[in-house]
Design a protein around this motif. Structure first.
Motif, short mmCIF file in Angstrom:
data_model
loop_
_atom_site.label_atom_id
_atom_site.label_comp_id
_atom_site.label_asym_id
_atom_site.label_seq_id
_atom_site.Cartn_x
_atom_site.Cartn_y
_atom_site.Cartn_z
N ALA A 87 27.44 -14.38 8.58
CA ALA A 87 27.06 -15.80 8.54
C ALA A 87 28.24 -16.74 8.74
O ALA A 87 28.06 -17.94 8.88
N GLY A 88 29.47 -16.20 8.70
CA GLY A 88 30.65 -17.04 8.85
C GLY A 88 31.02 -17.77 7.57
O GLY A 88 31.70 -18.81 7.63
N PHE A 89 30.61 -17.26 6.43
CA PHE A 89 30.94 -17.85 5.14
C PHE A 89 32.09 -17.06 4.51
O PHE A 89 32.18 -15.86 4.69
N PRO A 90 32.96 -17.73 3.73
CA PRO A 90 34.11 -17.02 3.18
C PRO A 90 33.80 -16.10 2.00
O PRO A 90 34.56 -15.17 1.74
N TYR A 91 32.70 -16.34 1.27
CA TYR A 91 32.47 -15.59 0.04
C TYR A 91 31.04 -15.04 0.00
O TYR A 91 30.08 -15.75 0.30
N GLY A 92 30.93 -13.80 -0.46
CA GLY A 92 29.63 -13.18 -0.69
C GLY A 92 29.55 -12.71 -2.13
O GLY A 92 30.48 -12.08 -2.63
N VAL A 93 28.45 -13.03 -2.81
CA VAL A 93 28.24 -12.62 -4.20
C VAL A 93 26.81 -12.08 -4.34
O VAL A 93 25.95 -12.35 -3.50
N ALA A 94 26.59 -11.33 -5.40
CA ALA A 94 25.27 -10.78 -5.69
C ALA A 94 24.69 -11.50 -6.90
O ALA A 94 25.40 -11.78 -7.86
#
Length: 168
Positions: A87-94
């Motif tokens: 998605a081009g986002f810097p952070y991924g979290v659950a």
């Protein structure tokens, strides 16, 4: 009839999205956006097949939402980080639903790497960051790929608001 597990997951995603929009003051009490064109609105994007872009976009985060009986947090975090990249986002979290609990009690998990990157952007020491947002840590074994930090969705809402203020 639709898959019951998919319905359960979609309902959890919608509850997380609606809660964050309300918490951040982006929607009214009925869940309607105050400004539908605001890029900071928390949204559920259309799925894109093999290059999934995450369940929820809450810039600068991709949220991978899970409503499961036995969470496997490290695998959820790997998925969130891959989808953040798509998605081009810097952070991924659950974001994991807690059984029989209000949406605000849902658990938001960060890899140690993501936790550190966000903390540094905010200019906080590890202790300040952990204390301010109520983080707890799972540091199991020697494999750092299985380590993660977690807070509840209420505290994540505060963190998201503060991070957006810092990066404006």
């Amino acid at each position: 009839m639709a898959n019951p597990n998919k319905q359960k997951g979609t309902a959890w995603e919608s509850r997380v999205r609606d809660y964050l929009n309300w918490f951040l003051g982006l929607s009214d009490e009925d869940g309607k956006f105050l400004d539908p064109f605001n890029g900071l609105n928390v949204r559920r994007p259309a799925q894109e097949g093999a290059r999934d872009v995450g369940d929820i976009h809450a810039a600068p985060f991709i949220l991978e939402c899970k409503d499961v009986a036995k969470p496997t947090v490290p695998s959820f975090l790997r998925q969130a980080e891959v989808e953040a990249g798509h998605a081009g986002f810097p952070y991924g979290v659950a974001v994991v639903k807690l059984r029989r609990a209000n949406v605000r009690a849902g658990k938001v998990y960060f890899t140690v790497r993501t936790w550190t990157r966000v903390r540094l952007v905010m200019g906080l020491s590890a202790q300040q960051f952990a204390d301010l947002y109520g983080f707890t840590f799972s540091l199991r074994g020697l494999d750092t790929g299985k380590w993660y930090a977690g807070c509840d969705l209420f505290e994540f809402g505060n963190l998201l608001s503060d991070l957006r203020d810092v990066t404006r």
